[in-house]
Design a protein around this motif. Sequence first.
Motif, PDB file in Angstrom:
ATOM      1  N   VAL A 130      -8.261   8.759  12.128  1.00 44.25           N
ATOM      2  CA  VAL A 130      -8.442   7.421  11.787  1.00 44.25           C
ATOM      3  C   VAL A 130      -8.853   6.508  12.947  1.00 44.25           C
ATOM      4  O   VAL A 130      -9.977   6.053  13.272  1.00 44.25           O
ATOM      5  CB  VAL A 130      -7.424   6.819  10.984  1.00 44.25           C
ATOM      6  N   VAL A 131      -7.635   6.590  13.785  1.00 46.45           N
ATOM      7  CA  VAL A 131      -8.029   6.030  15.469  1.00 46.45           C
ATOM      8  C   VAL A 131      -9.169   6.640  15.901  1.00 46.45           C
ATOM      9  O   VAL A 131      -9.762   5.690  16.610  1.00 46.45           O
ATOM     10  CB  VAL A 131      -6.472   6.030  16.076  1.00 46.45           C
ATOM     11  N   SER A 150     -11.789   7.996  14.691  1.00 46.51           N
ATOM     12  CA  SER A 150     -12.854   7.689  14.399  1.00 46.51           C
ATOM     13  C   SER A 150     -13.337   6.062  14.296  1.00 46.51           C
ATOM     14  O   SER A 150     -14.470   5.647  14.554  1.00 46.51           O
ATOM     15  CB  SER A 150     -12.980   7.974  12.734  1.00 46.51           C
ATOM     16  N   LEU A 151     -12.345   5.316  14.019  1.00 43.89           N
ATOM     17  CA  LEU A 151     -12.650   3.818  14.365  1.00 43.89           C
ATOM     18  C   LEU A 151     -13.280   3.142  15.643  1.00 43.89           C
ATOM     19  O   LEU A 151     -13.887   2.669  15.848  1.00 43.89           O
ATOM     20  CB  LEU A 151     -11.459   3.287  13.817  1.00 43.89           C
ATOM     21  N   SER A 152     -12.275   4.153  16.550  1.00 45.13           N
ATOM     22  CA  SER A 152     -12.442   3.553  17.931  1.00 45.13           C
ATOM     23  C   SER A 152     -13.921   3.914  18.265  1.00 45.13           C
ATOM     24  O   SER A 152     -14.763   3.380  19.004  1.00 45.13           O
ATOM     25  CB  SER A 152     -11.590   4.294  18.993  1.00 45.13           C
ATOM     26  N   GLY A 153     -14.472   5.369  18.075  1.00 44.06           N
ATOM     27  CA  GLY A 153     -15.602   5.751  18.606  1.00 44.06           C
ATOM     28  C   GLY A 153     -16.671   5.117  17.770  1.00 44.06           C
ATOM     29  O   GLY A 153     -17.791   4.569  18.506  1.00 44.06           O
ATOM     30  N   GLN A 154     -16.743   4.861  16.370  1.00 48.84           N
ATOM     31  CA  GLN A 154     -17.473   4.087  15.610  1.00 48.84           C
ATOM     32  C   GLN A 154     -17.461   2.542  16.127  1.00 48.84           C
ATOM     33  O   GLN A 154     -18.892   2.043  16.394  1.00 48.84           O
ATOM     34  CB  GLN A 154     -17.171   4.152  14.440  1.00 48.84           C
ATOM     35  N   LEU A 205     -11.257   1.433   8.217  1.00 48.11           N
ATOM     36  CA  LEU A 205     -10.126   2.080   7.747  1.00 48.11           C
ATOM     37  C   LEU A 205     -10.288   2.499   6.334  1.00 48.11           C
ATOM     38  O   LEU A 205      -9.784   3.803   6.120  1.00 48.11           O
ATOM     39  CB  LEU A 205      -9.009   1.292   7.846  1.00 48.11           C
ATOM     40  N   ILE A 206     -10.567   1.977   5.284  1.00 48.54           N
ATOM     41  CA  ILE A 206     -10.737   2.299   4.057  1.00 48.54           C
ATOM     42  C   ILE A 206     -11.671   3.325   3.752  1.00 48.54           C
ATOM     43  O   ILE A 206     -11.372   4.427   3.310  1.00 48.54           O
ATOM     44  CB  ILE A 206     -11.352   0.945   2.975  1.00 48.54           C
ATOM     45  N   PHE A 207     -13.033   3.200   4.457  1.00 50.61           N
ATOM     46  CA  PHE A 207     -13.863   4.301   4.400  1.00 50.61           C
ATOM     47  C   PHE A 207     -13.392   5.633   5.012  1.00 50.61           C
ATOM     48  O   PHE A 207     -13.790   6.781   4.447  1.00 50.61           O
ATOM     49  CB  PHE A 207     -15.476   3.669   5.132  1.00 50.61           C
ATOM     50  N   THR A 208     -12.842   5.540   6.302  1.00 47.98           N
ATOM     51  CA  THR A 208     -12.463   6.666   6.861  1.00 47.98           C
ATOM     52  C   THR A 208     -11.347   7.261   6.044  1.00 47.98           C
ATOM     53  O   THR A 208     -11.208   8.633   5.967  1.00 47.98           O
ATOM     54  CB  THR A 208     -11.602   6.342   8.243  1.00 47.98           C
TER      55      THR A 208
END
Length: 300
Positions: A83-84, A86-90, A230-233
């Motif tokens: 999660v962290v 993916s969210l950071s990179g995106q 976060l929800i999508f991931t």
Amino acid sequence: MRNGLSTFWDGRGFDLLLVGIPLAFLIAISGSALVYNVVMSFQEVGMFTLGSFVRPFAGLKNYAEVLSDPQTWPILGNTAIFVVGSLSGQFIVGFALALFFGLKFPGSTYLRGLFLVSWVMPGLVTGALWSWLLAGDFGVVNFFLRSLGIINENIFWRSDPAFALWSVVIANIWFGTSFNMILLSVGLASIPEDLYEAASLDGANVFQRFFTITLPMMRSTIGALLSLGLIFTLQQFDLFAALTDGGPNNASNVAQYWAWQLSFREYDFARGATVSVMMIIVVIAAALFYVRSTRHEVRG
């Protein structure tokens, strides 16, 4: 009664009807499935009792077993890293692209539209694409890394425990970057140009304008974006199925994929429902944060 009819005929009641129909549908379909899943997490449900509504009540036994399972905490750790990462990179790549396309150079609109291909592409197709790109023997990624002299030997991204999870993170960053770019572009477009002009006249450089104007003005947009991300991931399933299948030896397994494995491979539907309920709690918390982030925009 008369007031209710007048409310309906003056248009406001019709608006409520349009909202009420899909809301009732969501409650009937999604709500019933959610309640059923929660109830099942407090029961003993296996392969032979799934079709029966008469099931032994287990109380908190399933939750205790899940929390005491030696696989749980490594899988939850993988979930946090996924999660962290993916969210950071995106967010970082999406923000950089949003700023880049905000320059409005010739062809920027069409080029930005091409980035949406990754978002509209089905997850399994994306997983199959990155399965080829990250192949250890003939993968394009390894070819470029060797050509640049970064590595001397091939990296087996999908089968090496040290890289398996990161291979899914890389694929998911590519998958969700365009969504971040579009939402951040909308937020950037809503910032008045007068603020930047006034800051420039006061002597503020690019970085000062970014940290004193851009980020504060986009606080609600960023909060909503991270909540949705976060929800999508946490719902991401297809990439794991196509790339690593949670392996090797659970090195890339995450909570959502583990819940599916418990239910449809081990046929332990009760424990699968228990893991799902734990994830639902996190998703609800993210949804509440999203609503809070957008509340003042709605009021405005």
